[in-house]
Design a protein around this motif. Structure first.
Motif, PDB file in Angstrom:
ATOM      1  N   SER A 204       0.824  -1.214   0.000  1.00 40.93           N
ATOM      2  CA  SER A 204       0.000   0.000   0.000  1.00 40.93           C
ATOM      3  C   SER A 204       0.854   1.259   0.000  1.00 40.93           C
ATOM      4  O   SER A 204       0.398   2.321  -0.399  1.00 40.93           O
ATOM      5  CB  SER A 204      -0.959   0.002   1.191  1.00 40.93           C
ATOM      6  N   LEU A 205       2.101   1.139   0.419  1.00 39.99           N
ATOM      7  CA  LEU A 205       3.000   2.292   0.456  1.00 39.99           C
ATOM      8  C   LEU A 205       3.754   2.491  -0.857  1.00 39.99           C
ATOM      9  O   LEU A 205       4.407   3.508  -1.039  1.00 39.99           O
ATOM     10  CB  LEU A 205       4.008   2.129   1.597  1.00 39.99           C
ATOM     11  N   GLN A 206       3.660   1.544  -1.770  1.00 39.27           N
ATOM     12  CA  GLN A 206       4.436   1.618  -3.005  1.00 39.27           C
ATOM     13  C   GLN A 206       4.169   2.874  -3.809  1.00 39.27           C
ATOM     14  O   GLN A 206       5.077   3.450  -4.359  1.00 39.27           O
ATOM     15  CB  GLN A 206       4.177   0.395  -3.875  1.00 39.27           C
ATOM     16  N   GLY A 207       2.947   3.316  -3.883  1.00 40.07           N
ATOM     17  CA  GLY A 207       2.637   4.490  -4.680  1.00 40.07           C
ATOM     18  C   GLY A 207       2.889   5.805  -3.959  1.00 40.07           C
ATOM     19  O   GLY A 207       2.859   6.865  -4.567  1.00 40.07           O
ATOM     20  N   ALA A 208       3.150   5.729  -2.676  1.00 41.64           N
ATOM     21  CA  ALA A 208       3.374   6.942  -1.879  1.00 41.64           C
ATOM     22  C   ALA A 208       4.748   7.537  -2.191  1.00 41.64           C
ATOM     23  O   ALA A 208       5.667   6.842  -2.605  1.00 41.64           O
ATOM     24  CB  ALA A 208       3.275   6.615  -0.399  1.00 41.64           C
ATOM     25  N   LEU A 209       4.852   8.816  -1.989  1.00 42.16           N
ATOM     26  CA  LEU A 209       6.130   9.497  -2.185  1.00 42.16           C
ATOM     27  C   LEU A 209       6.962   9.366  -0.915  1.00 42.16           C
ATOM     28  O   LEU A 209       6.980  10.263  -0.072  1.00 42.16           O
ATOM     29  CB  LEU A 209       5.911  10.971  -2.540  1.00 42.16           C
ATOM     30  N   LEU A 210       7.611   8.244  -0.791  1.00 39.77           N
ATOM     31  CA  LEU A 210       8.421   7.958   0.390  1.00 39.77           C
ATOM     32  C   LEU A 210       9.879   8.274   0.121  1.00 39.77           C
ATOM     33  O   LEU A 210      10.349   8.143  -1.018  1.00 39.77           O
ATOM     34  CB  LEU A 210       8.311   6.471   0.752  1.00 39.77           C
ATOM     35  N   PRO A 211      10.617   8.647   1.158  1.00 36.65           N
ATOM     36  CA  PRO A 211      12.065   8.801   0.965  1.00 36.65           C
ATOM     37  C   PRO A 211      12.672   7.444   0.624  1.00 36.65           C
ATOM     38  O   PRO A 211      12.109   6.392   0.948  1.00 36.65           O
ATOM     39  CB  PRO A 211      12.562   9.321   2.318  1.00 36.65           C
TER      40      PRO A 211
END
Length: 107
Positions: A15-22
């Motif tokens: 679910s975090l794959q599409g987020a703009l994560l560092p």
């Protein structure tokens, strides 16, 4: 880790794959995904995920470092060694990455 927990971990990381994560967080997410996939005996999916991700992120020092640390913490020594060895090669003039690699080998 039971199968239900592995599915939960995989779902949360995906679910975090599409987020703009560092890049550091992306490295940790990769480790969780790979370990969960392998726990679910989806080895080919895990291998492909590593291969595809390394093609995109393989030159990112922070990503490689955090993936290696996360794999170490998840007791996935084979993957930790791969990532931390690559980290050492990314910055051969800096001794710190090689220390991470050496520590991972000791585990």
């Amino acid at each position: 880790m039971n199968a239900g927990r592995a599915e939960e971990a995989l779902s949360a990381a995906e679910s975090l794959q599409g987020a703009l994560l560092p890049s550091s967080a992306r490295g940790s997410c990769l480790a969780v995904q790979v370990v969960a996939l392998e726990h679910l005996e989806r080895y080919e999916d895990a291998r492909k995920l590593i291969e595809e991700t390394m093609a995109e992120e393989g030159g990112d020092f922070s990503f490689i470092l955090n993936a290696g640390i996360a794999f170490t913490e998840l007791l996935a020594a084979e993957h930790a060694n791969l990532f931390l060895e690559n980290l050492c090669a990314l910055d051969e003039k800096n001794p710190a990455p090689c220390l991470y690699y050496g520590n991972a080998l000791a585990i």
